[in-house]
Design an enzyme around this catalytic site. Structure first.
Site, mmCIF file in Angstrom:
data_model
loop_
_atom_site.group_PDB
_atom_site.id
_atom_site.type_symbol
_atom_site.label_atom_id
_atom_site.label_comp_id
_atom_site.label_asym_id
_atom_site.label_seq_id
_atom_site.Cartn_x
_atom_site.Cartn_y
_atom_site.Cartn_z
ATOM 1 N N ASP A 1 0.668 -1.559 0.384
ATOM 2 C CA ASP A 1 0.741 -0.144 0.472
ATOM 3 C C ASP A 1 0.574 0.969 0.072
ATOM 4 O O ASP A 1 0.541 1.871 0.842
ATOM 5 C CB ASP A 1 -1.667 0.266 1.053
ATOM 6 C CG ASP A 1 -1.682 0.991 0.643
ATOM 7 O OD1 ASP A 1 -2.377 1.474 -0.087
ATOM 8 O OD2 ASP A 1 -2.506 1.293 2.603
ATOM 9 N N ASP B 1 1.322 4.364 -1.835
ATOM 10 C CA ASP B 1 0.635 5.485 -2.972
ATOM 11 C C ASP B 1 2.298 5.688 -3.097
ATOM 12 O O ASP B 1 3.044 6.565 -1.946
ATOM 13 C CB ASP B 1 -0.637 6.190 -2.292
ATOM 14 C CG ASP B 1 -1.356 4.471 -2.003
ATOM 15 O OD1 ASP B 1 -2.556 5.178 -1.942
ATOM 16 O OD2 ASP B 1 -0.791 4.655 -0.617
HETATM 17 CU CU CU Z 1 -3.802 3.292 -0.670
#
Ligand code: CU
Lengths: 153, 568
Positions: free
Chosen positions: B323, B325
């Protein structure tokens, strides 16, 4: 445990859908459901009442067929003063509803989902004067994702 | 029975804002944004009394040359006024809101967004509310990371902001009345909007949110006068488009690939490129259903501002399983005559990239604990620890909130240092395969973020990636920093303290307890020659992701504005 059709009966049996039986007030989400009517121009209309000693909106779930403008008639048949705080684009709409009064509100809601409305005086909201306006419909085609149809729940 | 004539006439419901104590007639702001043009935003740093655009200027530096408040006198800083945004009635996503905006200020008028569709115009000198606008946001809208909004944009008489149900709204900046509104996301597909819009030329640029719901991330441009759609740039290519070879050839992984652009871009008028950070691939942790690098997820992407075409990219975490980003800001700066950008990624590394062509200049770690993998100086990535086997827990650093979340670093052209809010926190992820269904969260793992054994800092780096100083904190730092010409760095803590640090040494010079945690973007401006520092304070949002040990802390919803005491 109950199945969905038995839910209404059990709420009644246990006294969860009225004032001061099993609970002190009405458990939220146990009220009636109503549909807004729609004029030929797409403008919608509905009446919402507060019945005597029920401390609930009737209907407590109002369904709009699509986003847009809705004219509400608000009727307080109770022998106490309440008010209404209603969702609308621009600002929320507020109106006092003294006992045995009727008023109007015009709302604009722009899309699918559910929106709370309530009577934020005393603890009307906790006693049961909390309702939902449900707007049906989808995002406009130009706003959707460019992809094949996806599985939905 | 009674007849209708017996009823008292309650009249017509009014705007709730009419009951907010404002003086009649006081609800019109002077037309300060009428003359805010692209030219003025290009030269925003030439009018430091204003904070004209999200980062203060197109370069994303979050730097103001204002120096009235400086290292000598900052210890005398006191609150000038406080705006309390608290509200009545139920709000959408009540348990998850957080106050994350960057206040915009134009010639004494402040434009400020809250969660849940709120935006206000305030007198920037007194804090008095001039007008407010509230968009009705459905209670059941999908919000992966809290009921939040990061701010507005202003130009040519209008103020622009997005709402959680994926609307871009243009208001008349003098009275807060809607001029136009456009839907640019599909709430039934789990799309939402949280970004602060960016004005470039005659366009308003916005990105979509919802990467945890398996959407297809995009950047959109609208004409600022008419609201007419100009272009859309998808960050996950369709089969046949450039980059599609990095997704499985069969199946629909690309259609659910994530890569949302949910943080504001920076912009260089010389290259005519928008520098966009993109979000994680979906599902976040289960990589087996999306073999390949998964472009353009977790990337720095350069997009032509006029055509919406991707010109180059650098992917920070190929085939992300954590995760990570890369949505963070891309700060434009120059070194040895070279046009560069600096980017602190969630994966724990600080990237310096040539912004004309995307060539990688350097990569250096900016947090102590990195165990997920390693990135070499030349950008080669080796994954080491990731949720590979079904049901088997894996612990890694940094956790899914990253070594820095969306909150922004700043850069002072005076000191030539970057100031980064660092989160040193790990997490355990256990892979759990699930079928994709539209509008249902699409993570592919159970994730538990560490609630103990964490640390944070404000760290100063130079453009070579060398750490120059570090101000340490027991808890992660979860709010954007602000650098000023007074050689100060402002940095809020999760526990409510708002700090001023010496930009050259990192020494703590001033502190004020704001009563709720910081997760926002402080800005600075002057009115009638007096410098103010404004900071929205309201702890919440995706706290389970970046600081679960503070899930029980009070939310708060106040904007604090500080200044030096006026001379007696
Ligand atoms: Cu994310």
């Amino acid at each position: 445990m109950t199945t969905a059709p038995e839910r209404t009966d059990l709420l009644k049996e246990l006294g969860l859908d009225v004032q001061n039986h099993a609970t002190l007030g009405r458990v939220l989400g146990t009220g009636k459901i109503g549909r807004a009517s729609e004029g030929s121009d797409g403008r919608m209309q509905a009446t919402i009442r507060i019945n005597e000693d029920e401390l609930m909106w009737d209907p407590s779930i109002l369904v709009m067929p699509h986003g847009g403008d809705i004219d509400l008639e608000l009727v307080n048949d109770d022998k106490n003063t309440h008010c209404a705080l209603l969702p609308s684009n621009g600002d929320r709409k507020f109106i006092w509803l003294v006992n045995h009064s009727r008023g109007r509100a015009t709302l604009n809601l722009d899309g699918p989902g559910y929106y709370w409305y309530s009577s934020p005086t005393g603890n009307d909201e906790g006693r049961g004067l909390t309702g939902a306006i449900v707007v049906l419909g989808d995002a406009p085609p130009e706003a959707r994702l460019d992809r094949p149809d996806q599985p939905q729940p | 029975m009674t007849t209708s004539e017996d009823y008292v006439d309650a009249g017509e419901a009014i705007d709730q804002g009419n009951l907010s104590g404002k003086m009649p007639g006081g609800e019109i702001a002077p037309p300060v944004t009428a003359a805010v043009t692209y030219e003025r935003i290009l030269n925003a740093r030439n009018e430091p009394h204003n904070w004209l655009t999200y980062y203060g200027a197109y370069d994303g530096q979050r730097y103001s040359p204002l120096d009235q408040i400086n290292t000598e006198n900052v210890k005398r800083l006191v609150p000038a006024w406080v705006f309390q945004a608290g509200t009545t009635g139920l709000i959408a996503g009540a348990s998850t809101y957080s106050f994350e905006a960057a206040p915009i200020v134009v010639d004494g008028i402040m434009f400020l967004t809250g969660w849940d569709g709120w935006i206000w115009a305030l007198d920037a000198k007194t804090g008095v509310e001039i007008w407010r606008y509230k968009h009705a946001v459905p209670f059941d809208v999908s919000l992966c990371c809290g009921n939040v909004n990061r701010g507005c944009a202003v130009a040519q008489g209008k103020v622009f902001f997005v709402t959680a149900n994926a609307r871009l709204i243009a208001l008349d900046a003098t009275n807060g009345k809607m001029v136009w509104a456009k839907t640019y996301g599909d709430v039934r597909a789990g799309e939402s909007a949280t970004v602060a819009p960016l004005i470039v030329k005659n366009m308003v640029i916005v990105g979509s949110s919802g990467g945890e719901f398996g959407v297809r991330g995009h950047l959109d441009a609208f004409d600022l006068e008419s609201g007419e759609h100009q272009w859309r740039c998808y960050m996950v290519p369709k089969p046949g488009e450039p980059g599609s070879e990095t997704w499985p050839a069969d199946g629909e992984a690309w259609a659910r690939g994530g890569a949302n652009c949910w943080v504001t871009s920076t912009f260089d008028p010389e290259t005519n490129l928008l520098y966009v950070g993109t979000g994680n691939p979906a599902p976040d942790f289960d990589g087996e259903v999306r073999e390949g690098d998964n472009l353009y997820t977790d990337s720095i992407v350069a997009v032509d501002a006029d055509s919406g075409q991707i010109r180059w990219h650098h992917q920070c975490t190929p085939h992300d399983l954590w995760d990570y980003d890369s949505i963070a800001e891309n700060i434009l700066f120059e070194k040895d005559g070279r046009k560069l950008l600096g980017h602190f990624d969630k994966n724990g590394y600080f990237y310096v990239v040539d912004r004309t062509d995307g060539e990688l200049v350097s990569v250096t770690p900016f947090v102590d604990r990195i165990t997920w993998g390693a990135v070499t100086r030349d950008g080669r990535v080796t994954a080491k620890l990731y949720p590979e086997k079904e049901g088997e827990p894996v612990h890694f650093y940094p956790g899914p909130a990253g070594a820095k979340e969306w909150t922004h670093a700043s850069y002072s052209p005076k000191t030539e240092f970057f100031y980064v809010p660092v989160q040193d926190t790990g997490a355990t992820a256990t892979r759990r395969r699930r079928e994709f269904k539209e509008s249902i969260p699409y993570w592919g793992a159970g994730v538990q973020v560490d609630a103990e054994d964490m640390a944070g800092s404000i760290s100063a780096f130079d453009g070579n990636g060398e750490e120059k100083w570090r101000w340490r904190n027991e808890l992660p730092m979860c709010a954007s920093t602000l650098a000023t010409g007074g050689d100060l760095v402002f940095a809020g803590e999760a526990t409510g303290e708002f700090n001023a640090l010496d930009a050259r040494s990192g020494e703590l010079l001033w502190q004020f307890q704001c009563g709720s945690g910081h997760h926002s973007n402080p800005t600075t401006y002057t009115v009638e020659g007096r410098q103010y520092i404004a900071v929205p304070v309201g702890w919440g949002g995706w706290a389970e992701g970046f600081l679960p040990g503070m899930l029980g802390a009070g939310h708060g919803s106040a904007l604090f504005v500080f200044a030096l005491p006026e001379p007696a």
